[in-house]
Write an enzyme that holds these catalytic residues in place. Sequence first.
Site, short mmCIF file in Angstrom:
data_model
loop_
_atom_site.label_atom_id
_atom_site.label_comp_id
_atom_site.label_asym_id
_atom_site.label_seq_id
_atom_site.Cartn_x
_atom_site.Cartn_y
_atom_site.Cartn_z
N LYS A 82 1.05 -1.26 0.06
CA LYS A 82 -0.10 0.13 0.02
C LYS A 82 0.87 1.25 -0.06
O LYS A 82 0.40 2.54 -0.32
CB LYS A 82 -0.95 0.00 1.14
N ASP A 83 2.24 1.14 0.30
CA ASP A 83 3.02 2.31 0.35
C ASP A 83 3.48 2.41 -0.96
O ASP A 83 4.53 3.36 -1.21
CB ASP A 83 4.02 2.20 1.38
N ARG A 128 -7.22 8.57 4.29
CA ARG A 128 -8.48 7.80 4.04
C ARG A 128 -9.10 7.32 5.62
O ARG A 128 -10.27 7.40 5.29
CB ARG A 128 -7.68 6.40 3.30
N ARG A 129 -8.44 6.95 6.15
CA ARG A 129 -8.76 6.77 7.67
C ARG A 129 -9.63 7.96 8.31
O ARG A 129 -10.59 7.71 8.70
CB ARG A 129 -7.78 6.09 8.56
N ARG A 146 2.17 9.96 13.15
CA ARG A 146 3.16 9.79 12.15
C ARG A 146 4.19 8.48 12.88
O ARG A 146 4.04 8.62 14.17
CB ARG A 146 3.75 10.67 11.55
N ARG A 152 3.89 5.02 17.04
CA ARG A 152 2.61 5.10 17.16
C ARG A 152 1.95 4.92 18.12
O ARG A 152 1.02 5.41 18.89
CB ARG A 152 1.78 5.02 15.71
N CYS A 237 -2.87 12.73 -7.43
CA CYS A 237 -3.26 13.57 -6.36
C CYS A 237 -3.77 12.67 -5.21
O CYS A 237 -4.34 11.67 -5.28
CB CYS A 237 -4.69 14.46 -6.53
#
Length: 307
Positions: A82-83, A128-129, A146, A152, A237
Amino acid sequence: MVNQKTIRIGTRDSELALWQAHTVEKKLNDLGYQTEIIAVKSTGDLILDKPLYELGITGIFTKTLDVAMINGQVDIAVHSMKDVPTALPIGIVQAAVLERASEKDILVFKNNLDFLQDSGTIATGSLRRQAQWLNRFPHHTVVDLRGNVNTRLQKLNDNDWNGAVFAAAGLERLNLKPENHINLDWMIPAPAQGAMVVVAMQNDIFCIEAVSKLNHFHTEICTQIERDFLKTLEGGCTAPIGALASIIDNKIRFEGALFSLDGKDKVTIEKAADLDHYQFFGKECALEILENGGERVMDKIRKDLGK
């Protein structure tokens, strides 16, 4: 022994990234390949005082490893898929997608869940979250969070927030998933969440052949659909986009969504297709979203982000 060439595995130096690299290393070793792990620090790990979208760098967690590969310092690189930007740098190719772990998002909370009925503060570094949380709990506050998984969790502990959103896969891989968590079954995950990808240089036939033996076909198809959906919607974007494809009885089931940054607007799609249609399916779903109000939401996101 298959071959005496040692495959140099590039990875970020966070605990989770190293876990992923060692997982790939073991699989390659089991097939008879010699390996060496080389860890590097990415820009995304170094700059922790700004939200990711403000940094304006596509592939902030992968760029350093891309450069190391192109410069010949490492042969392959292991990433949380996903990164990884939907367009790989010239000369670098996807060599394998490993079988997906959990794709779910989870809420790690501190004391109890009473705040869900009241006002609360939730931490996440993901647009998104953030958007999906505000869509469901518009009276809550979302703050930026972050750092790697351990950082975290510590920040959540040190601040007066009610909870923070994490990917289940990361916490599970490091055995860090606390008792006080709930699955966010209503939250659509990031495209390719829970999947690991290995990339190699296009001209390195030896490494591509070795790594391709680790590929999980169904995960490869599902993540391609999700990433095609993302690529068609975003157009460069950063936007709050969720996507999840699954294969059941030779049918692909897809769920996708686009949200405004404040969570007030959302456009969703749920659709099924035959398995042999997977190469076009993600793009088709994205175009449907754009036609059904997604174009207006994307314009609003670009304006809000100053793009």
